[in-house]
Design a protein around this motif. Structure first.
Motif, PDB file in Angstrom:
ATOM      1  N   VAL A   2       0.843  -1.195   0.000  1.00 42.34           N
ATOM      2  CA  VAL A   2       0.000   0.000   0.000  1.00 42.34           C
ATOM      3  C   VAL A   2       0.878   1.245   0.000  1.00 42.34           C
ATOM      4  N   ARG A   3       0.662   2.096  -0.959  1.00 45.63           N
ATOM      5  CA  ARG A   3       1.298   3.424  -0.981  1.00 45.63           C
ATOM      6  C   ARG A   3       0.282   4.396  -0.386  1.00 45.63           C
ATOM      7  N   TYR A   4       0.590   4.916   0.784  1.00 46.05           N
ATOM      8  CA  TYR A   4      -0.380   5.725   1.529  1.00 46.05           C
ATOM      9  C   TYR A   4       0.166   7.133   1.730  1.00 46.05           C
ATOM     10  N   PHE A   5      -0.610   8.130   1.290  1.00 47.23           N
ATOM     11  CA  PHE A   5      -0.246   9.533   1.460  1.00 47.23           C
ATOM     12  C   PHE A   5      -1.021  10.109   2.641  1.00 47.23           C
ATOM     13  N   LYS A   6      -0.300  10.599   3.641  1.00 47.27           N
ATOM     14  CA  LYS A   6      -0.945  11.211   4.796  1.00 47.27           C
ATOM     15  C   LYS A   6      -1.066  12.724   4.602  1.00 47.27           C
ATOM     16  N   LEU A   7      -2.130  13.264   5.140  1.00 43.92           N
ATOM     17  CA  LEU A   7      -2.410  14.688   4.992  1.00 43.92           C
ATOM     18  C   LEU A   7      -1.316  15.550   5.614  1.00 43.92           C
ATOM     19  N   ASP A   8      -0.741  15.067   6.698  1.00 46.36           N
ATOM     20  CA  ASP A   8       0.244  15.869   7.428  1.00 46.36           C
ATOM     21  C   ASP A   8       1.670  15.652   6.934  1.00 46.36           C
ATOM     22  N   GLU A   9       1.837  15.043   5.763  1.00 45.65           N
ATOM     23  CA  GLU A   9       3.181  14.798   5.226  1.00 45.65           C
ATOM     24  C   GLU A   9       3.468  15.636   3.985  1.00 45.65           C
ATOM     25  N   ASP A  10       2.663  16.689   3.789  1.00 45.04           N
ATOM     26  CA  ASP A  10       2.879  17.637   2.699  1.00 45.04           C
ATOM     27  C   ASP A  10       2.973  16.931   1.351  1.00 45.04           C
ATOM     28  N   GLY A  11       2.030  16.034   1.111  1.00 44.66           N
ATOM     29  CA  GLY A  11       2.006  15.300  -0.139  1.00 44.66           C
ATOM     30  C   GLY A  11       1.127  15.970  -1.169  1.00 44.66           C
ATOM     31  N   PRO A  12       0.611  15.212  -2.128  1.00 40.49           N
ATOM     32  CA  PRO A  12      -0.253  15.773  -3.170  1.00 40.49           C
ATOM     33  C   PRO A  12      -1.531  16.361  -2.578  1.00 40.49           C
ATOM     34  N   LYS A  13      -2.085  17.338  -3.283  1.00 36.19           N
ATOM     35  CA  LYS A  13      -3.277  18.033  -2.793  1.00 36.19           C
ATOM     36  C   LYS A  13      -4.575  17.434  -3.331  1.00 36.19           C
ATOM     37  N   SER A  14      -4.467  16.539  -4.295  1.00 38.48           N
ATOM     38  CA  SER A  14      -5.666  15.962  -4.914  1.00 38.48           C
ATOM     39  C   SER A  14      -5.450  14.479  -5.158  1.00 38.48           C
ATOM     40  N   ILE A  15      -6.547  13.760  -5.381  1.00 36.82           N
ATOM     41  CA  ILE A  15      -6.460  12.339  -5.722  1.00 36.82           C
ATOM     42  C   ILE A  15      -5.705  12.165  -7.036  1.00 36.82           C
ATOM     43  N   CYS A  16      -6.006  13.013  -8.007  1.00 36.01           N
ATOM     44  CA  CYS A  16      -5.302  12.930  -9.285  1.00 36.01           C
ATOM     45  C   CYS A  16      -3.809  13.170  -9.091  1.00 36.01           C
ATOM     46  N   GLY A  17      -3.470  14.130  -8.247  1.00 36.95           N
ATOM     47  CA  GLY A  17      -2.064  14.404  -7.977  1.00 36.95           C
ATOM     48  C   GLY A  17      -1.349  13.207  -7.394  1.00 36.95           C
ATOM     49  N   ALA A  18      -2.021  12.480  -6.501  1.00 36.92           N
ATOM     50  CA  ALA A  18      -1.422  11.270  -5.927  1.00 36.92           C
ATOM     51  C   ALA A  18      -1.191  10.218  -6.997  1.00 36.92           C
ATOM     52  N   LEU A  19      -2.155  10.035  -7.888  1.00 39.83           N
ATOM     53  CA  LEU A  19      -2.012   9.037  -8.952  1.00 39.83           C
ATOM     54  C   LEU A  19      -0.901   9.426  -9.929  1.00 39.83           C
ATOM     55  N   MET A  20      -0.784  10.710 -10.229  1.00 37.16           N
ATOM     56  CA  MET A  20       0.271  11.156 -11.129  1.00 37.16           C
ATOM     57  C   MET A  20       1.646  10.893 -10.527  1.00 37.16           C
ATOM     58  N   GLN A  21       1.755  11.122  -9.221  1.00 40.39           N
ATOM     59  CA  GLN A  21       3.042  10.880  -8.571  1.00 40.39           C
ATOM     60  C   GLN A  21       3.405   9.397  -8.588  1.00 40.39           C
ATOM     61  N   VAL A  22       2.414   8.549  -8.273  1.00 39.90           N
ATOM     62  CA  VAL A  22       2.665   7.107  -8.293  1.00 39.90           C
ATOM     63  C   VAL A  22       2.967   6.626  -9.706  1.00 39.90           C
ATOM     64  N   HIS A  23       2.261   7.159 -10.692  1.00 43.42           N
ATOM     65  CA  HIS A  23       2.507   6.776 -12.082  1.00 43.42           C
ATOM     66  C   HIS A  23       3.939   7.122 -12.492  1.00 43.42           C
ATOM     67  N   GLN A  24       4.389   8.280 -12.079  1.00 42.38           N
ATOM     68  CA  GLN A  24       5.751   8.697 -12.399  1.00 42.38           C
ATOM     69  C   GLN A  24       6.784   7.798 -11.726  1.00 42.38           C
ATOM     70  N   ASP A  25       6.482   7.377 -10.488  1.00 39.81           N
ATOM     71  CA  ASP A  25       7.437   6.565  -9.731  1.00 39.81           C
ATOM     72  C   ASP A  25       7.445   5.100 -10.172  1.00 39.81           C
TER      73      ASP A  25
END
Length: 504
Positions: A70-93
């Motif tokens: 599981v790749r989990y983004f926590k709100l308090d870890e200054d990660g992506p601001k949107s669901i799409c942003g999270a998917l784009m980051q994972v896609h890139q990685d």
């Protein structure tokens, strides 16, 4: 090498989710993300934010325990601001072959995923009794989309509370047996409460720091945040509250927010419980002789009937549904809905309960806060946003048809054949809110007259051209016409004065 990225949203916390059933823990990567877009698209009640984030973190841990990565983004870890942003980051990685997700329950998210620069393949959500396509086929060609007829088809198809081809007990609907007024003797066990564990405590700290300005009290936080806890809460309800749920489901009492209500909607709406297991638990209690038919049927109707029906309406009517405003109501939502001063005890009690618990049962929502907003002529978009903001079980697919359709009649009668408006008499009958109020429910006009009495007639007069021909409302207009002319003038003048107070 990651074959597929599987997105799991915060209201999809179900192990049997379609994308998880078809996934492979050896090859697939699950993505879950706490993002600012989701915590802030309306000013959510702090308890709702804590519920969803804690349940997400627990679910992610359970998935890991079951062998998933599981790749989990926590709100308090200054990660992506949107669901799409999270998917784009994972896609890139990870450069996966495919990204899949179960179809979101809100048009807002569906449109966001459709517009995402990386392709997201959506799979239909099969956790419901009725698929979106099935509902569309049911609705096709019908002049009226009445829930009762849909509900009967769902009973036949599901087999719930059926004896062959006939309904259990000989009737489809026992609603007439479920309207007993408020009595102190009806007090029952409260919904099950839970003590926060370390994961939940961490989330509570986060919510306390980030969302302290949102309307609502975070403490005490007693919601369950795991499937095990949700199932315990369901079992507790069926055993201790469901037997008398039917009789008293419309009643309201001071300082008794739950009565015999289940509080399982918060677990249903984030996926910790499924509608089928909830309905089957109620049916089993009826079959065992532990619950009378009016209670079992009334409860099952809310889920198999109403909950499935409003989901169908939401997707049938499309993204523009929430902008509906058939009655052209434009007033601002009164400050009392956000805790401002009011002499109306019923409003202050329900709003205070909402602030403290992120909960009010369906009659409090429909016949107190909803009724008052409709009588005043409040912009339904503002009412919609308020309900979406303040209740822990509010997700747009289930909230919008209840508010836009059932409560505010803003959809022009798609959901309700007539507006759900009433004078103070209903509130007096079904609650003890009127005791000690600054207003008298029996006073129709003049000093001490309850605003519900004045505004009720004002609403009907304003919209007479629309509703006089309604077969269920004609008798009401005849009563108005029989009223003394001087009294009619006083009623309308009193209503105008009440509305003026709210803008002064």
């Amino acid at each position: 090498m990651v074959r597929r990225v599987i997105l799991v949203l915060g209201d999809q916390l179900t192990p049997e989710l379609p994308v998880l059933r078809d996934g492979d823990p050896e090859q697939d990567l699950i993505v879950m993300a706490e993002v600012a877009d989701e915590t802030g698209y309306v000013p959510h009640h702090p308890k709702k934010i804590a519920l969803v984030l804690s349940a997400m973190r627990h679910f992610a841990q359970e998935l890991r325990d079951d062998g998933w990565t599981v790749r989990y983004f926590k709100l308090d870890e200054d990660g992506p601001k949107s669901i799409c942003g999270a998917l784009m980051q994972v896609h890139q990685d990870e450069h996966p072959e495919e990204i899949v997700a179960t179809r979101p329950g809100e048009w807002r998210l569906i449109e966001a995923l459709d517009a995402c620069p990386v392709t997201v393949h959506l799979v239909e959500d099969d956790r419901f009794f009725c698929s979106i396509d099935r509902f569309k086929k049911w609705a096709e060609g019908r002049k009226e989309l009445r829930m009762e007829w849909f509900y009967r088809e769902m009973r036949r198809e599901s087999g719930l509370l059926m004896e062959g081809k006939d309904p259990a007990g000989g009737q489809w609907n026992y609603d007439k047996d479920n309207r007993k007024p408020a009595q102190r003797s009806m007090l029952q066990a409260r919904p099950m409460e839970f003590t926060p564990d370390e994961i939940t405590k961490e989330v509570l700290t986060l919510v306390r720091e980030r969302f302290s300005d949102n309307f609502g009290s975070l403490d005490p936080f007693v919601f369950g945040t795991t499937r095990t806890q949700a199932r315990r809460a369901l079992t507790h309800f069926v055993k201790t509250q469901l037997p008398e749920f039917g009789d008293t489901q419309d009643a309201m009492l001071l300082d008794e927010p739950y009565l015999n209500h289940a509080l399982v909607s918060i677990y249903l709406n984030i996926g910790l419980l499924t509608p089928r297991e909830v309905c089957e638990a109620a049916e089993a209690a009826y079959r065992a002789g532990d619950v009378p038919i009016n209670s079992a049927e009334g409860f099952i109707r809310q889920i198999l009937g109403w909950r499935e029906y409003v989901r169908g309406i939401y997707f049938l009517k499309g993204p523009e549904y929430t902008a509906s405003n058939t009655l052209d109501h434009k007033r601002d939502l009164p400050a009392a809905y956000w805790g401002g001063d009011t002499d109306m005890r019923c409003i202050s009690e329900v709003v205070a309960q909402t602030r403290d618990l992120a909960y009010a049962h369906h009659i409090q929502r429909l016949m107190i806060t909803g009724n008052y907003a409709l009588l005043l002529g409040v912009d339904p978009a503002q009412v919609h946003e308020w309900y979406l903001s303040v209740y822990a079980d509010a997700f747009e697919w289930v909230e919008a048809p209840n508010t836009i359709g059932m409560s505010q009649w803003a959809d022009g009668g798609v959901v309700a054949s007539k507006p759900y408006v009433s004078s103070a008499n209903y509130i007096k009958k079904m609650s003890d809110y009127c005791a000690g109020c600054a207003y008298d429910p029996d006073v129709k006009v003049g000093e001490g007259a309850c605003p519900f009495n004045l505004l009720y007639w004002d609403f009907l007069v304003r919209h007479r051209d629309r509703f006089e021909g309604n077969r269920r409302m004609g008798v009401v207009y005849k009563a108005w016409d029989r009223m003394d002319e001087e009294k009619r003038r006083e009623v309308l003048a009193g209503a105008a004065e009440e509305k003026l107070k709210l803008v002064s």
